[in-house]
Write a protein that holds these residues in place. Structure first.
Motif, PDB file in Angstrom:
ATOM      1  N   ARG A   6       0.853  -1.188   0.000  1.00 14.92           N
ATOM      2  CA  ARG A   6       0.000   0.000   0.000  1.00 14.92           C
ATOM      3  C   ARG A   6       0.887   1.235   0.000  1.00 14.92           C
ATOM      4  N   ARG A  10       3.995   0.246   2.373  1.00 12.68           N
ATOM      5  CA  ARG A  10       3.810  -0.738   3.435  1.00 12.68           C
ATOM      6  C   ARG A  10       3.265  -2.049   2.873  1.00 12.68           C
ATOM      7  N   PHE A  63       1.293  -5.603   3.525  1.00 17.30           N
ATOM      8  CA  PHE A  63       0.320  -6.231   4.418  1.00 17.30           C
ATOM      9  C   PHE A  63      -0.056  -7.594   3.853  1.00 17.30           C
ATOM     10  N   SER A 105      -2.844 -10.830   3.212  1.00 13.58           N
ATOM     11  CA  SER A 105      -4.235 -11.227   3.018  1.00 13.58           C
ATOM     12  C   SER A 105      -4.279 -12.730   2.807  1.00 13.58           C
ATOM     13  N   ARG A 114      -8.253  -9.425   4.330  1.00 18.25           N
ATOM     14  CA  ARG A 114      -7.045  -8.776   4.828  1.00 18.25           C
ATOM     15  C   ARG A 114      -6.797  -9.189   6.276  1.00 18.25           C
ATOM     16  N   THR A 137      -3.597  -8.159   8.162  1.00 17.45           N
ATOM     17  CA  THR A 137      -2.724  -7.268   8.922  1.00 17.45           C
ATOM     18  C   THR A 137      -2.882  -5.821   8.454  1.00 17.45           C
ATOM     19  N   ALA A 138      -2.468  -4.917   9.320  1.00 19.99           N
ATOM     20  CA  ALA A 138      -2.443  -3.489   9.014  1.00 19.99           C
ATOM     21  C   ALA A 138      -1.461  -2.841   9.987  1.00 19.99           C
TER      22      ALA A 138
END
Length: 219
Positions: free
Chosen positions: A140, A168, A170, A172, A183, A185-186
């Motif tokens: 992202r 970043r 992440f 999924s 999804r 993680t964040a």
């Protein structure tokens, strides 16, 4: 009848003589993947014709004698070929301007199906040990602020001078059965090195956090 050895010479030089058409039009292996049981291997190959057009295809072969089992010609450039841990499914991705498509090939029937089309911001994927889903690494990019759009940027830390620093990664999950994606993680910090538990119910990964108080300046 024994083959004649007349004219053969021993040499240590790596040089070989080939014609230009042979070098330009020969089939080249781009990548390959072997089944967990070691009985079959699938290879991605490419070749250019006399007009410069690229031809791509995949070959399934038996490892014991090299026999050709199946040939498949994907619609676009191939990448990231893998086998599921149970050895029943082969996977690969194709790339296009609209995104990445992830394909599955049944080992027994050789049936090909698109598990998910046009995946945005795709980087890589990893099979879950139970072969029920795939873990996707996606990225992202942070949208520029008002001040950044006029040419002024506030640096968060020394690493923020790098153009890619605010990108970043992440994770999924992508279900093999339904093709649904969720999804997992964040957060502010980047992720790397995912490892999945044997039952596929937990993920171990690393977060990279800058720390300039001591070496190696990250924790």
């Amino acid at each position: 009848k024994k083959a004649s050895v007349k004219g053969l010479q021993n040499t240590l030089t790596p040089q070989e003589r080939h014609s230009i058409p042979f070098l330009l039009r020969r089939a080249r292996v781009i990548s390959g993947a072997m089944t967990p049981d070691g009985k079959e291997v699938v290879a991605s190959l490419m070749r250019k014709d006399h007009k410069g057009k690229t031809e791509r295809w995949m070959e399934w072969r038996r490892t014991t004698d090299g026999a050709l089992l199946h040939v498949h010609r994907p619609p676009a450039r191939i990448g990231q070929m893998q086998w599921s841990p149970d050895g029943r499914t082969h996977s690969y991705v194709t790339y296009s301007r609209t995104g990445v498509t992830l394909w599955l090939v049944d080992r027994k029937t050789k049936r090909v199906r698109a598990l998910r089309r046009n995946i945005k911001h795709f980087q890589y994927y990893v099979w879950a040990p139970n072969s029920k889903y795939l873990l996707l690494g996606r990225y992202r990019k942070q949208k520029p602020s008002k001040t950044e759009r006029i040419g002024a940027r506030r640096l968060r830390n020394m690493n923020d001078r790098w153009p890619w620093y605010r990108t970043r990664v992440f994770y999924s999950s992508l279900s093999v059965k339904t093709g649904s994606m969720m999804r997992l993680t964040a957060g502010r910090w980047n992720l790397s090195g995912p490892k999945l538990r044997p039952d596929g119910k937990a993920i171990l990964f690393l977060r990279s956090i800058p720390d300039y108080t001591k070496r190696p300046f990250t924790r």
